[in-house]
Design an enzyme around this catalytic site. Sequence first.
Site, PDB file in Angstrom:
ATOM      1  CD  GLU A 259      17.685  -1.452  46.390  1.00 58.71           C
ATOM      2  OE1 GLU A 259      18.088  -2.338  47.185  1.00 58.71           O
ATOM      3  OE2 GLU A 259      17.604  -0.263  46.721  1.00 58.71           O
ATOM      4  CB  CYS A 293      15.614  -9.361  47.342  1.00 57.08           C
ATOM      5  SG  CYS A 293      14.473  -8.074  47.824  1.00 57.08           S
TER       6      CYS A 293
HETATM    7  P1  NAD Z   1      18.280 -11.074  36.770  1.00 60.47           P
HETATM    8  O1  NAD Z   1      19.478 -10.349  37.265  1.00 60.47           O
HETATM    9  O2  NAD Z   1      18.494 -12.329  36.021  1.00 60.47           O
HETATM   10  O3  NAD Z   1      17.395 -10.147  35.818  1.00 60.47           O
HETATM   11  C1  NAD Z   1      16.892  -8.903  36.244  1.00 60.47           C
HETATM   12  C2  NAD Z   1      16.682  -8.001  35.042  1.00 60.47           C
HETATM   13  O4  NAD Z   1      17.945  -7.708  34.437  1.00 60.47           O
HETATM   14  C3  NAD Z   1      15.806  -8.591  33.939  1.00 60.47           C
HETATM   15  O5  NAD Z   1      14.958  -7.566  33.444  1.00 60.47           O
HETATM   16  C4  NAD Z   1      16.827  -8.995  32.889  1.00 60.47           C
HETATM   17  O6  NAD Z   1      16.292  -9.026  31.579  1.00 60.47           O
HETATM   18  C5  NAD Z   1      17.861  -7.892  33.029  1.00 60.47           C
HETATM   19  N1  NAD Z   1      19.208  -8.226  32.533  1.00 60.47           N
HETATM   20  C6  NAD Z   1      19.780  -9.439  32.413  1.00 60.47           C
HETATM   21  N2  NAD Z   1      21.041  -9.326  31.949  1.00 60.47           N
HETATM   22  C7  NAD Z   1      21.278  -8.016  31.778  1.00 60.47           C
HETATM   23  C8  NAD Z   1      22.409  -7.252  31.352  1.00 60.47           C
HETATM   24  N3  NAD Z   1      23.557  -7.825  31.009  1.00 60.47           N
HETATM   25  N4  NAD Z   1      22.309  -5.907  31.339  1.00 60.47           N
HETATM   26  C9  NAD Z   1      21.176  -5.293  31.726  1.00 60.47           C
HETATM   27  N5  NAD Z   1      20.076  -5.954  32.119  1.00 60.47           N
HETATM   28  C10 NAD Z   1      20.113  -7.299  32.154  1.00 60.47           C
HETATM   29  O7  NAD Z   1      17.377 -11.304  38.073  1.00 60.47           O
HETATM   30  P2  NAD Z   1      16.016 -12.090  38.197  1.00 60.47           P
HETATM   31  O8  NAD Z   1      16.316 -13.557  38.069  1.00 60.47           O
HETATM   32  O9  NAD Z   1      15.021 -11.470  37.300  1.00 60.47           O
HETATM   33  O10 NAD Z   1      15.602 -11.776  39.717  1.00 60.47           O
HETATM   34  C11 NAD Z   1      16.037 -12.512  40.808  1.00 60.47           C
HETATM   35  C12 NAD Z   1      17.147 -11.803  41.557  1.00 60.47           C
HETATM   36  O11 NAD Z   1      16.719 -10.481  41.893  1.00 60.47           O
HETATM   37  C13 NAD Z   1      17.476 -12.450  42.892  1.00 60.47           C
HETATM   38  O12 NAD Z   1      18.876 -12.524  43.063  1.00 60.47           O
HETATM   39  C14 NAD Z   1      16.892 -11.501  43.935  1.00 60.47           C
HETATM   40  O13 NAD Z   1      17.495 -11.547  45.197  1.00 60.47           O
HETATM   41  C15 NAD Z   1      17.054 -10.187  43.257  1.00 60.47           C
HETATM   42  N6  NAD Z   1      16.110  -9.199  43.798  1.00 60.47           N
HETATM   43  C16 NAD Z   1      16.593  -8.185  44.569  1.00 60.47           C
HETATM   44  C17 NAD Z   1      15.730  -7.268  45.140  1.00 60.47           C
HETATM   45  C18 NAD Z   1      16.247  -6.144  46.004  1.00 60.47           C
HETATM   46  O14 NAD Z   1      15.500  -5.190  46.234  1.00 60.47           O
HETATM   47  N7  NAD Z   1      17.475  -6.193  46.474  1.00 60.47           N
HETATM   48  C19 NAD Z   1      14.363  -7.364  44.908  1.00 60.47           C
HETATM   49  C20 NAD Z   1      13.886  -8.407  44.101  1.00 60.47           C
HETATM   50  C21 NAD Z   1      14.788  -9.317  43.534  1.00 60.47           C
END
Ligand code: NAD
Length: 488
Positions: A259, A293
Site C-alpha cells: 500500500e 496516502c
Molecule cells: P517509508 O516508506 O519511509 O517507511 C515505511 C516503513 O518502512 C517504516 O516502518 C520504515 O522503517 C520501513 N522501511 C524503510 N526502509 C525499509 C526497507 N529497506 N525495508 C523494509 N522496511 C523499510 O514511509 P513513511 O514515510 O513512513 O510513510 C509515508 C508514505 O506512506 C507516503 O508515501 C504515503 O503515501 C504512504 N502511505 C500509503 C498508504 C496506503 O495505504 N497506500 C497509507 C499510509 C501511508
Amino acid sequence: MGVSIAEGKSAIKPADFNAPYGLLIDGEIVMTDEGFDVFNPANNKVLASAPLGTRDHMERAIGAAKQAFPAWSALSADQREEIIVDFFNALEAQKEEFITLLSLEQGKPRHNQAAFEVNLANPWIPKTAKSRLDIKVLEENDDHRIELRRSPLGVVGAIIPWNYPYLHVLWKTVPALITGNTVVLKPSPYTPLCALRIGELAAQVFPPGVFNIVTGGNELGQILTESPDVGMITFTGSTATGTKIMSSAAGTIKRVTLELGGNDPAILLPDADWQDAVPKVFNAAFGNSGQWCIAAKRIYVHRSFHEDFVKALVEYAKTQKVGDGMDPTSDLGPVNNRMQYDKLRDLFEDTRRNGYDVPLGGVIDETQDGNFVPVTIVNNPPEDSRIVQEEPFGPIVPVIAYDDVEDVIERANATVFGLGATVWGRDQERALKVADRIESGNVWINQGQSHPDHAPFGGHKQSGLSVEHGDEGLASHTNNKTVVIRKR
Ligand code: NAD
C-alpha cells in the site's frame, strides 16, 4: 507450543502507560540494552525512549512466529475469533489512554483525528474477525468435486508508516491472524509507542509467538523482507521503500501486499455543487495535515467557478487552527517528524522561488518549537511544477483550473500513482463515467474518502499491489489450494 483457548480468556491486566517500553517476542515483553528517542512533534521534546531492536531480536521474533504457526493455524477460525475479540475488548477498555498516546506521538489532535483513528480501528477488529473465506465448490458431478480451499501463508511480516500508527497495527495484523497466520510487526521508528502498548495487551491474549513486535531502524524491515521463514510481507509506506521491499522479497518469492504513495486528484466537474464541496474538499486535502496516502493532493476545478472556489476554500481554511494536538481548539496538528518537515520546507521554498500564486499560507515559521506547517493553497501552478507532480504528504495543495473534462481526465491520469480520486458533480451518471476512466484503486463521488469495512482497498500502478480489507484482502493472506476429489 500448545495453544489453549483458555489462555486467551484469563483476566487481562491493563497496559501500564507509564512503564518503560519493551519489544514483544514469543509472548514476552523484552527490554533492550539500547533505546531510541521518540519525539512529540508539537514541541520536539523527547516523549519516550523506545526499544532499539537488533538483528538478533528480529530473528528471534521470526523464529517464535514460525514455531507458533502450526498450532495457531490448526485452531478453528471460531477459536481464533474468540481470542481476537478478547484482544479487541482489552484495547477498547483503554481507548482513552491510546487516543492520548496517539496524539502525543503522532501530533494529530486528540479530540478529533486521534479519537477518529482509534474509533475507526477498534470496531473494525471484531467485524473482521468474523469474516470467513468459505471453501468454494468450483465443480461437482457424479464423478468428482473440485474445491478451492485456502491455506495460511505462515509468518506474515507487517511493516507500517507513521501517519496512522494505531490503526495500521490492527489493519495489518488482524486479517493475517484470523486467516491462521502468525505475525511479526515492525512499526515506524517515528511512531512506535502505540504499537508497543498494544503489544502489552497482545502478549496476554495471544499464545506465545503468534503476535510479535520489534521496533528500531529501517534495517529491521529489510531483515524481515529477506527472511526465508517469512511467507508474506504486508507493507504500507512510500513507493520508494515499496520498490526495495518487492526486490528483497523476490529472493524467496514472498507474497507481498504493498500500500504505497499517491497523488490523488479531486476533480470538480462543471456541474459540481462547489459551494457544498468546499469544506469536504478541504478535509479531503488537509485532514491529518495532509499526511495520508489518499489525501486529495491536486484539486482540479472547472474554470467557470475556479476563482470563486479558491476564495471560498481560502476563507474556510482560515477557520481551521493548526496547533498542538493536545489543545482541544486545534483543528490540525503538526507534521509528524523532522524528516517530513524538511521535505515540506524544500517544497515551500520551490513554490516561493518559482513565484507561484499562494493565496493562503506559504511561509513556515521556523521559530516555533514544533513541526508546525501552515495550511497552504497554491493557485494554478503549472502542471509540471513539483507541487503538482510530487506527493507533498503535508498541508500544501495546488488548486488548478481546467476547461475541458477530457483534458482533466488525461492530467489526472498523467502520474505513476493510482491510489484514489474524488469526483464532484451533480449528474451522478456523468461523474461515474469520469470515475471509470480514472486510473486508481478507489474513487469517491461527491464525498471525501471513506473506508467501508468490507470494501477492498488498494492502489493501481505504482501506488501498490494487491489489496487490504474485504474478502479479497483476507484472501491475500492465504494461498489458493485446488483439491480434486474423485467420487468413484
Ligand atoms: P517509508 O516508506 O519511509 O517507511 C515505511 C516503513 O518502512 C517504516 O516502518 C520504515 O522503517 C520501513 N522501511 C524503510 N526502509 C525499509 C526497507 N529497506 N525495508 C523494509 N522496511 C523499510 O514511509 P513513511 O514515510 O513512513 O510513510 C509515508 C508514505 O506512506 C507516503 O508515501 C504515503 O503515501 C504512504 N502511505 C500509503 C498508504 C496506503 O495505504 N497506500 C497509507 C499510509 C501511508
